[in-house]
Design a protein around this motif. Structure first.
Motif, mmCIF file in Angstrom:
data_model
loop_
_atom_site.group_PDB
_atom_site.id
_atom_site.type_symbol
_atom_site.label_atom_id
_atom_site.label_comp_id
_atom_site.label_asym_id
_atom_site.label_seq_id
_atom_site.Cartn_x
_atom_site.Cartn_y
_atom_site.Cartn_z
ATOM 1 N N MET A 1 -9.947 9.913 -3.871
ATOM 2 C CA MET A 1 -8.819 9.025 -4.145
ATOM 3 C C MET A 1 -8.528 8.193 -2.892
ATOM 4 S SD MET A 1 -4.934 10.002 -5.326
ATOM 5 C CE MET A 1 -5.565 11.045 -6.635
ATOM 6 N N ASN A 2 -8.462 6.877 -3.058
ATOM 7 C CA ASN A 2 -8.197 6.011 -1.915
ATOM 8 C C ASN A 2 -7.573 4.697 -2.388
ATOM 9 O OD1 ASN A 2 -10.298 4.465 -2.991
ATOM 10 N ND2 ASN A 2 -11.809 5.226 -1.520
ATOM 11 N N PHE A 3 -7.442 3.746 -1.493
ATOM 12 C CA PHE A 3 -6.828 2.454 -1.813
ATOM 13 C C PHE A 3 -7.586 1.747 -2.930
ATOM 14 C CE2 PHE A 3 -6.523 -2.106 -1.404
ATOM 15 C CZ PHE A 3 -5.179 -2.345 -1.169
ATOM 16 N N MET A 4 -8.900 1.638 -2.768
ATOM 17 C CA MET A 4 -9.698 0.856 -3.712
ATOM 18 C C MET A 4 -9.634 1.413 -5.131
ATOM 19 S SD MET A 4 -10.823 0.695 -0.453
ATOM 20 C CE MET A 4 -12.190 1.844 -0.180
ATOM 21 N N ARG A 5 -9.495 2.730 -5.258
ATOM 22 C CA ARG A 5 -9.502 3.363 -6.581
ATOM 23 C C ARG A 5 -8.125 3.381 -7.234
ATOM 24 N NH1 ARG A 5 -12.886 8.869 -6.501
ATOM 25 N NH2 ARG A 5 -12.424 8.646 -8.727
ATOM 26 N N VAL A 7 -5.523 0.777 -6.408
ATOM 27 C CA VAL A 7 -4.756 -0.455 -6.209
ATOM 28 C C VAL A 7 -4.503 -1.221 -7.503
ATOM 29 C CG1 VAL A 7 -6.777 -1.904 -5.725
ATOM 30 C CG2 VAL A 7 -4.543 -2.512 -4.754
ATOM 31 N N LYS A 8 -5.422 -1.144 -8.452
ATOM 32 C CA LYS A 8 -5.277 -1.936 -9.671
ATOM 33 C C LYS A 8 -3.984 -1.581 -10.409
ATOM 34 C CE LYS A 8 -7.715 -3.480 -13.811
ATOM 35 N NZ LYS A 8 -8.957 -3.376 -14.627
ATOM 36 N N GLY A 9 -3.191 -2.620 -10.679
ATOM 37 C CA GLY A 9 -1.937 -2.423 -11.384
ATOM 38 C C GLY A 9 -0.796 -1.950 -10.509
ATOM 39 N N MET A 11 1.732 -2.260 -6.934
ATOM 40 C CA MET A 11 2.461 -3.348 -6.297
ATOM 41 C C MET A 11 1.635 -4.042 -5.218
ATOM 42 S SD MET A 11 6.381 -1.918 -6.066
ATOM 43 C CE MET A 11 6.992 -3.513 -5.509
ATOM 44 N N LEU A 12 0.517 -3.430 -4.821
ATOM 45 C CA LEU A 12 -0.365 -4.045 -3.832
ATOM 46 C C LEU A 12 -1.520 -4.808 -4.472
ATOM 47 C CD1 LEU A 12 -0.550 -1.347 -1.017
ATOM 48 C CD2 LEU A 12 0.698 -3.500 -1.022
ATOM 49 N N ASP A 13 -1.581 -4.808 -5.773
ATOM 50 C CA ASP A 13 -2.620 -5.560 -6.481
ATOM 51 C C ASP A 13 -2.353 -7.054 -6.275
ATOM 52 O OD1 ASP A 13 -4.723 -6.261 -8.062
ATOM 53 O OD2 ASP A 13 -3.957 -5.346 -9.901
ATOM 54 N N GLY A 14 -3.214 -7.732 -5.524
ATOM 55 C CA GLY A 14 -3.025 -9.145 -5.215
ATOM 56 C C GLY A 14 -2.233 -9.408 -3.951
ATOM 57 N N PHE A 15 -1.810 -8.352 -3.270
ATOM 58 C CA PHE A 15 -1.005 -8.512 -2.057
ATOM 59 C C PHE A 15 -1.850 -8.958 -0.869
ATOM 60 C CE2 PHE A 15 0.674 -6.520 1.873
ATOM 61 C CZ PHE A 15 1.933 -7.094 1.921
ATOM 62 N N TYR A 16 -3.042 -8.396 -0.748
ATOM 63 C CA TYR A 16 -3.924 -8.739 0.365
ATOM 64 C C TYR A 16 -4.706 -10.014 0.044
ATOM 65 C CZ TYR A 16 -2.856 -4.252 2.495
ATOM 66 O OH TYR A 16 -2.203 -3.203 3.083
ATOM 67 N N PRO A 17 -5.210 -10.713 1.060
ATOM 68 C CA PRO A 17 -5.930 -11.969 0.820
ATOM 69 C C PRO A 17 -7.065 -11.807 -0.184
ATOM 70 C CG PRO A 17 -5.458 -11.732 3.152
ATOM 71 C CD PRO A 17 -5.063 -10.433 2.510
ATOM 72 N N ALA A 18 -7.221 -12.818 -1.026
ATOM 73 C CA ALA A 18 -8.197 -12.750 -2.119
ATOM 74 C C ALA A 18 -9.622 -12.572 -1.616
ATOM 75 C CB ALA A 18 -8.096 -14.021 -2.967
#
Length: 316
Positions: A1-5, A7-9, A11-18
């Motif tokens: 379990m980590n950020f990449m797994r 993040v979808k959905g 509050m950080l989804d779309g927060f970091y540069p595209a």
């Protein structure tokens, strides 16, 4: 379990540069601490990272490097231009110390502060405001140099009127034989000065991005605001302006030499800059990660040894 797994959905989804590839960034941070200075294909042959055991050592070595460049140019009878940061700051007292000990004056030095807090119109804080970068530079460097200081008309600050003239002024100095030295830190968001990673989305390629010399009233990323709340405003987010005037890659990529410093340790094993350091040294040049271009230039990057990690969970 980590950020990449997860993040979808969130509050950080779309927060970091595209343009950020989090898997690649994570891979940059997964190396052993002992390997941090292993040379990479994209590094300039004269770029060297230097590990420091503590902040005191880093400050002395950075300050010495600044002073050496000033003395060398003086001995060679040529002018020298510096792009200067407010953060890190500890090196300035040592640059002052060495220059005074060597009795080297700075009449041939031209200083260009790389950024300054601003409002939405590019208006900056008064020069006597304790939060302004001009105030910080006068207190830390120009003032303490005393009789050896840089002449006032050779000190340039990133105001809405002055910043747009930097490119022409630096070009004129280089035409006279001056070298350009950029002194810098690396932001949590991998910015150089306040040239933020999300600006990368405004350009179709790195070549176009690399021509941008400056920006007035740049919109800062939320994590840049929080970084500065921690490092410069005693945690008080409400004091941090949300915009800044800043140089761009069209200036710092012209550097003949660079002097970098990463001192982002907080104590008790906590830090904020290890990911930024590793990504800078391993990722390869990418306009979405401005600091990744710095190893392509000749010079030195001093960093605290503890930033090398290992960057692993350590509940504090």
């Amino acid at each position: 379990m980590n950020f990449m797994r997860t993040v979808k959905g969130s509050m950080l989804d779309g927060f970091y540069p595209a343009g950020w590839n989090m898997d690649k960034i994570d891979s940059c941070c997964s190396n052993s601490p002992e390997s941090i200075d292993e040379r990479q294909p994209f590094w300039n042959e004269k770029f060297v990272p230097f590990s420091c055991s503590d902040v005191g050592e880093l400050d002395v070595k950075m300050g010495h490097e600044i002073a050496v460049q000033i003395r060398k140019s003086k001995d060679q009878g040529r002018k020298i231009a510096f792009i200067l940061p407010v953060g890190p700051m500890g090196m300035y007292k040592w640059a002052v110390y060495f220059l005074k000990e060597w009795q080297v004056d700075c009449k041939h030095v031209y200083g260009f502060n790389m950024d300054e807090w601003s409002d939405e119109e590019g208006r900056t804080l008064p020069s006597d405001n304790r939060g302004s970068f001009q105030y910080a530079m006068e207190q830390a460097f120009y003032g303490p140099l005393g009789e050896y200081t840089v002449p006032e008309d050779q000190r340039h600050f990133a105001t809405a009127d002055m910043l747009p003239t930097y490119a022409e002024r630096i070009a004129a100095l280089k035409a006279e034989g001056a070298e350009l030295v950029t002194v810098f830190g690396i932001g949590r968001m991998m910015h150089i000065a306040f040239w933020e990673p999300h600006f990368g989305g405004e350009f179709s390629n790195d070549a176009d991005w690399s021509q941008a010399t400056h920006r007035i009233a740049a919109q800062l990323h939320p994590l840049t605001i929080e970084q500065n709340a921690i490092t410069s405003f005693k945690s008080r987010t409400t004091l941090v302006p949300c915009r800044a005037n800043t140089i761009g890659p069209g200036l710092f990529l012209q550097s003949d030499y660079i002097i970098g410093g990463c001192d982002g340790a907080l104590g008790r094993g906590m830090q904020w800059q290890g990911l930024s350091l590793w990504t800078t040294l391993r990722h390869g040049p990418d306009r979405w990660l401005p600091s990744t271009f710095m190893p392509t230039l000749p010079g030195k990057l001093f960093f605290l040894n503890e930033l090398a990690g290992p960057l692993e969970a350590d509940v504090n």
